[in-house]
Design a protein around this motif. Structure first.
Motif, PDB file in Angstrom:
ATOM      1  N   GLU A 296       0.889  -1.149   0.299  1.00 26.74           N
ATOM      2  CA  GLU A 296      -0.058  -0.023   0.130  1.00 26.74           C
ATOM      3  C   GLU A 296       0.854   1.055  -0.488  1.00 26.74           C
ATOM      4  OE1 GLU A 296      -4.065  -1.821   2.494  1.00 26.74           O
ATOM      5  OE2 GLU A 296      -2.175  -0.845   3.356  1.00 26.74           O
ATOM      6  N   HIS A 297       1.879   0.542   0.491  1.00 24.44           N
ATOM      7  CA  HIS A 297       2.549   2.261   0.398  1.00 24.44           C
ATOM      8  C   HIS A 297       3.251   2.462  -0.903  1.00 24.44           C
ATOM      9  CE1 HIS A 297       6.191   5.148   2.493  1.00 24.44           C
ATOM     10  NE2 HIS A 297       7.053   4.197   1.077  1.00 24.44           N
ATOM     11  N   LEU A 298       3.553   0.807  -1.602  1.00 24.80           N
ATOM     12  CA  LEU A 298       4.145   1.933  -2.766  1.00 24.80           C
ATOM     13  C   LEU A 298       3.420   2.395  -3.936  1.00 24.80           C
ATOM     14  CD1 LEU A 298       5.620  -1.509  -3.307  1.00 24.80           C
ATOM     15  CD2 LEU A 298       6.912  -0.014  -2.085  1.00 24.80           C
ATOM     16  N   ALA A 299       1.919   2.778  -3.507  1.00 19.80           N
ATOM     17  CA  ALA A 299       1.086   2.946  -4.240  1.00 19.80           C
ATOM     18  C   ALA A 299       0.789   4.545  -3.659  1.00 19.80           C
ATOM     19  CB  ALA A 299      -0.144   2.217  -4.064  1.00 19.80           C
ATOM     20  N   THR A 300       1.511   5.456  -3.128  1.00 19.90           N
ATOM     21  CA  THR A 300       0.947   6.040  -1.801  1.00 19.90           C
ATOM     22  C   THR A 300       1.798   7.139  -3.182  1.00 19.90           C
ATOM     23  OG1 THR A 300       2.926   6.368  -1.078  1.00 19.90           O
ATOM     24  CG2 THR A 300       1.341   5.539   0.040  1.00 19.90           C
ATOM     25  N   PRO A 301       0.760   8.930  -3.687  1.00 22.24           N
ATOM     26  CA  PRO A 301       1.459   9.413  -4.426  1.00 22.24           C
ATOM     27  C   PRO A 301       3.248   9.897  -4.372  1.00 22.24           C
ATOM     28  CG  PRO A 301      -0.758  10.391  -4.046  1.00 22.24           C
ATOM     29  CD  PRO A 301      -0.145   8.917  -3.432  1.00 22.24           C
ATOM     30  N   GLU A 302       3.613   9.493  -2.588  1.00 26.73           N
ATOM     31  CA  GLU A 302       5.325   9.675  -2.569  1.00 26.73           C
ATOM     32  C   GLU A 302       6.020   8.891  -2.975  1.00 26.73           C
ATOM     33  OE1 GLU A 302       1.852  12.296  -0.322  1.00 26.73           O
ATOM     34  OE2 GLU A 302       2.049   9.581  -0.627  1.00 26.73           O
ATOM     35  N   SER A 303       5.711   7.724  -3.232  1.00 27.74           N
ATOM     36  CA  SER A 303       6.248   6.988  -3.196  1.00 27.74           C
ATOM     37  C   SER A 303       6.454   6.145  -5.048  1.00 27.74           C
ATOM     38  CB  SER A 303       5.741   4.873  -2.764  1.00 27.74           C
ATOM     39  OG  SER A 303       5.966   5.356  -1.501  1.00 27.74           O
ATOM     40  N   GLN A 304       4.896   6.706  -5.658  1.00 30.95           N
ATOM     41  CA  GLN A 304       5.079   6.855  -6.897  1.00 30.95           C
ATOM     42  C   GLN A 304       5.789   7.987  -8.018  1.00 30.95           C
ATOM     43  OE1 GLN A 304       2.975   4.515  -9.132  1.00 30.95           O
ATOM     44  NE2 GLN A 304       3.586   3.996  -7.642  1.00 30.95           N
ATOM     45  N   ALA A 305       6.289   9.216  -6.852  1.00 28.83           N
ATOM     46  CA  ALA A 305       7.239   9.850  -7.316  1.00 28.83           C
ATOM     47  C   ALA A 305       8.682   9.710  -6.958  1.00 28.83           C
ATOM     48  CB  ALA A 305       6.491  10.850  -6.995  1.00 28.83           C
ATOM     49  N   ILE A 306       8.986   8.888  -6.209  1.00 27.35           N
ATOM     50  CA  ILE A 306      10.190   7.814  -6.493  1.00 27.35           C
ATOM     51  C   ILE A 306      10.497   6.994  -7.514  1.00 27.35           C
ATOM     52  CG2 ILE A 306      11.805   7.181  -4.745  1.00 27.35           C
ATOM     53  CD1 ILE A 306      10.245   7.661  -1.998  1.00 27.35           C
ATOM     54  N   PHE A 307       9.332   6.191  -7.621  1.00 33.15           N
ATOM     55  CA  PHE A 307       9.948   5.415  -8.853  1.00 33.15           C
ATOM     56  C   PHE A 307       9.849   6.462 -10.417  1.00 33.15           C
ATOM     57  CE2 PHE A 307       6.881   1.940  -6.947  1.00 33.15           C
ATOM     58  CZ  PHE A 307       7.964   0.722  -6.824  1.00 33.15           C
ATOM     59  N   ALA A 308       8.585   6.956 -10.438  1.00 28.84           N
ATOM     60  CA  ALA A 308       9.606   8.361 -12.025  1.00 28.84           C
ATOM     61  C   ALA A 308      10.650   8.427 -11.348  1.00 28.84           C
ATOM     62  CB  ALA A 308       7.484   9.481 -11.642  1.00 28.84           C
ATOM     63  N   GLN A 309      10.615   9.315 -10.614  1.00 31.32           N
ATOM     64  CA  GLN A 309      12.229  10.173 -10.847  1.00 31.32           C
ATOM     65  C   GLN A 309      13.181   9.331 -10.796  1.00 31.32           C
ATOM     66  OE1 GLN A 309      12.264  13.148 -10.997  1.00 31.32           O
ATOM     67  NE2 GLN A 309       9.599  13.238 -11.228  1.00 31.32           N
ATOM     68  N   GLY A 310      12.952   8.052  -9.527  1.00 27.28           N
ATOM     69  CA  GLY A 310      14.281   6.961  -9.799  1.00 27.28           C
ATOM     70  C   GLY A 310      14.196   6.923 -10.480  1.00 27.28           C
ATOM     71  N   ASN A 311      14.275   5.837 -11.345  1.00 23.87           N
ATOM     72  CA  ASN A 311      14.113   4.830 -12.763  1.00 23.87           C
ATOM     73  C   ASN A 311      13.700   5.395 -14.205  1.00 23.87           C
ATOM     74  OD1 ASN A 311      15.633   2.802 -13.887  1.00 23.87           O
ATOM     75  ND2 ASN A 311      13.723   2.223 -14.465  1.00 23.87           N
ATOM     76  N   VAL A 316       1.750   4.019 -11.689  1.00 22.38           N
ATOM     77  CA  VAL A 316       0.756   3.675 -12.297  1.00 22.38           C
ATOM     78  C   VAL A 316      -0.316   4.650 -11.557  1.00 22.38           C
ATOM     79  CG1 VAL A 316       1.569   1.262 -11.910  1.00 22.38           C
ATOM     80  CG2 VAL A 316       0.418   1.968  -9.894  1.00 22.38           C
ATOM     81  N   VAL A 317      -0.071   5.599 -10.622  1.00 23.04           N
ATOM     82  CA  VAL A 317      -1.313   6.180 -10.409  1.00 23.04           C
ATOM     83  C   VAL A 317      -1.055   7.505 -10.891  1.00 23.04           C
ATOM     84  CG1 VAL A 317      -1.435   7.689  -8.174  1.00 23.04           C
ATOM     85  CG2 VAL A 317      -0.605   5.200  -8.124  1.00 23.04           C
ATOM     86  N   GLU A 318      -2.335   8.086 -11.116  1.00 27.99           N
ATOM     87  CA  GLU A 318      -2.589   8.874 -12.085  1.00 27.99           C
ATOM     88  C   GLU A 318      -2.330  10.518 -10.958  1.00 27.99           C
ATOM     89  OE1 GLU A 318      -6.420   9.773 -13.976  1.00 27.99           O
ATOM     90  OE2 GLU A 318      -6.751   7.905 -14.673  1.00 27.99           O
ATOM     91  N   GLY A 319      -1.804  11.529 -12.431  1.00 32.02           N
ATOM     92  CA  GLY A 319      -1.443  12.591 -11.287  1.00 32.02           C
ATOM     93  C   GLY A 319      -0.030  13.108 -11.281  1.00 32.02           C
ATOM     94  N   VAL A 320       0.730  11.565 -10.828  1.00 32.52           N
ATOM     95  CA  VAL A 320       2.226  11.683 -10.108  1.00 32.52           C
ATOM     96  C   VAL A 320       2.829  12.509 -11.800  1.00 32.52           C
ATOM     97  CG1 VAL A 320       3.773  10.617  -9.505  1.00 32.52           C
ATOM     98  CG2 VAL A 320       1.922   9.940  -8.853  1.00 32.52           C
ATOM     99  N   THR A 321       3.878  13.383 -10.919  1.00 30.76           N
ATOM    100  CA  THR A 321       4.710  14.256 -11.900  1.00 30.76           C
ATOM    101  C   THR A 321       5.785  12.920 -12.435  1.00 30.76           C
ATOM    102  OG1 THR A 321       4.307  16.027 -11.333  1.00 30.76           O
ATOM    103  CG2 THR A 321       6.148  16.184 -12.494  1.00 30.76           C
ATOM    104  N   LEU A 322       5.673  13.697 -13.968  1.00 30.66           N
ATOM    105  CA  LEU A 322       6.887  12.103 -14.343  1.00 30.66           C
ATOM    106  C   LEU A 322       8.254  13.627 -14.082  1.00 30.66           C
ATOM    107  CD1 LEU A 322       5.395  11.756 -17.853  1.00 30.66           C
ATOM    108  CD2 LEU A 322       5.667   9.742 -15.579  1.00 30.66           C
ATOM    109  N   ASP A 323       9.345  12.504 -14.993  1.00 36.70           N
ATOM    110  CA  ASP A 323       9.947  13.072 -14.618  1.00 36.70           C
ATOM    111  C   ASP A 323      10.508  13.746 -15.653  1.00 36.70           C
ATOM    112  OD1 ASP A 323      14.043  12.339 -15.095  1.00 36.70           O
ATOM    113  OD2 ASP A 323      13.122  12.820 -16.420  1.00 36.70           O
ATOM    114  N   PRO A 324      10.570  14.862 -15.899  1.00 31.60           N
ATOM    115  CA  PRO A 324      10.666  16.195 -16.783  1.00 31.60           C
ATOM    116  C   PRO A 324      12.053  15.354 -17.969  1.00 31.60           C
ATOM    117  CG  PRO A 324      12.261  16.860 -15.513  1.00 31.60           C
ATOM    118  CD  PRO A 324      11.842  15.516 -14.732  1.00 31.60           C
ATOM    119  N   ILE A 325      12.311  15.169 -18.550  1.00 36.36           N
ATOM    120  CA  ILE A 325      13.063  14.738 -19.694  1.00 36.36           C
ATOM    121  C   ILE A 325      12.458  13.453 -19.854  1.00 36.36           C
ATOM    122  CG2 ILE A 325      14.802  13.109 -20.715  1.00 36.36           C
ATOM    123  CD1 ILE A 325      16.618  14.513 -19.596  1.00 36.36           C
ATOM    124  N   LEU A 326      11.450  12.846 -18.953  1.00 38.16           N
ATOM    125  CA  LEU A 326      10.507  11.174 -19.661  1.00 38.16           C
ATOM    126  C   LEU A 326       8.989  12.684 -20.005  1.00 38.16           C
ATOM    127  CD1 LEU A 326      10.438   8.773 -20.292  1.00 38.16           C
ATOM    128  CD2 LEU A 326       8.724   8.593 -18.303  1.00 38.16           C
TER     129      LEU A 326
END
Length: 359
Positions: A296-311, A316-326
């Motif tokens: 459940e923690h992995l699906a929070t907006p905060e964790s989703q931002a780490i997935f998006a920015q880290g790699n 998978v959750v709507e509304g999370v900001t993508l890496d700017p280059i991506l």
């Protein structure tokens, strides 16, 4: 991502037919075979077996511990050895969660009967239905799009349209891709099976093989580099590999990224093939409740931002900001097929690739 054994993959498929599905701080180690010591149940620890090899994931574990007080013990290795370790440990396995990349690996663990279904309103509300198992055996936490990358000096993107069109004569000797034993390749063909059935898919694979620029070799980065160098003009690759090159400290890597662009295929029909990195709670998990809290923690907006920015992945959750280059490469329509169907098609996809000569 390591190669997968044809015999092992197809063997799992046969076994799956008989399986009825529905019923430490950081401690890093290499998965090894051997007897396991049963860990007593506790609310203060979750034992994670992960084949994700991204250092930025440690931020996910640290944030979970900070939020809950639950320690994450990490065992890290390639997916297949981890699955074999869990099987070997049996009822005494200390593992609570298996996390891995690509639906093909999640499907293999599912087919081996390693996961248990869980019920979580938080996960079901946050994660789209096509990115999670229908019975809660596993959940996707990040997406990776497998796209057509093209050499900007050789290809006009107006020439591109769909995966299916890659078999056209104009692309003879131009297609770069990984081997048939690579799980990313298998999952792409498995998605084609879902869209077209076995006969059309095999004809497509034969046409694709006929247009290969060279025998498949190397990882996605190697395909992009070969595309930039003019070995071929088109490469099948996951988006985050190009973003890594674009963000590299090495001028040569950035130069490669400058010569290649992304095309999202099938935007006028079913959409671009996406795969997932995901996780499930193991059937023998000694710390089930902590494991569910971790997912459940992995699906929070905060964790989703780490997935998006880290790699440089897609959340998978709507509304999370993508890496700017991506994000600079644009948005796209994705294929809505349930990832579970791609997993079920994997073994047949590999057999088709064998018959069609995809080495």
């Amino acid at each position: 991502m390591s190669k997968i054994s044809r015999r092992a993959f197809i063997g799992v498929s046969a076994a799956a037919a008989a399986v009825t599905v529905g019923q430490m701080g950081k401690s890093k180690a290499v998965a090894q075979q051997g007897p396991a010591i049963r860990v007593a149940q506790t609310d203060n620890v979750v034992n994670l077996y992960s084949s994700r090899h991204y250092d930025t994931d440690q931020t996910l574990y640290d944030s979970f511990t900070a939020a809950t007080g639950v320690k994450v013990n990490l065992i890290e290795a390639e997916a297949d050895p981890l699955i074999e370790r869990i099987k070997s440990e049996g009822a005494n396995s200390p593992a609570d969660v298996l996390m891995t990349v690509d639906i093909g690996r999640l499907w293999r663990a599912e087919a081996e009967g390693l996961f248990q279904p869980i019920s979580s309103n938080a996960l079901n509300q946050a994660i789209p239905a096509n990115l999670r198992h229908p019975e809660g055996l596993w959940y996707g936490f990040s997406k990776r799009a497998r796209v057509i990358m093209y050499n900007k000096s050789k290809v006009n993107p107006a020439q591109l349209s769909t995966y299916e069109a890659l078999v056209e004569p104009q692309w003879q000797g131009q297609i770069l891709t990984r081997s048939s034993t690579n799980i990313y390749s298998i999952s792409l063909v498995a998605s084609m099976l879902a869209a077209h059935g076995p006969q059309e898919t095999e004809a497509w694979v034969r046409g694709l093989v006929a247009n290969f620029a060279r025998p498949p070799e190397g990882n996605d980065t190697a395909q992009i580099q070969a595309c930039a160098a003019g070995v071929g003009s088109l490469a099948l690759a996951n988006t985050y590999y190009l973003i890594r090159l674009a963000k590299s400290d090495t001028p040569e890597d950035r130069a490669v990224a400058e010569q290649v662009n992304i095309f999202f295929p099938n935007q006028r029909d079913r959409g671009t093939h996406v795969n997932i990195s995901g996780a499930g709670v193991l059937k023998t998990a000694p710390n089930k409740e902590a494991a569910i809290r971790f997912l459940e923690h992995l699906a929070t907006p905060e964790s989703q931002a780490i997935f998006a920015q880290g790699n440089n992945e897609y959340p998978v959750v709507e509304g999370v900001t993508l890496d700017p280059i991506l994000a600079s490469y644009g948005s796209f329509k994705e294929d809505p097929i349930n990832a579970a169907e791609i997993g079920r098609n994997s073994a047949e996809a590999l057999r088709i690739m064998d018959r069609a000569g995809w080495k």
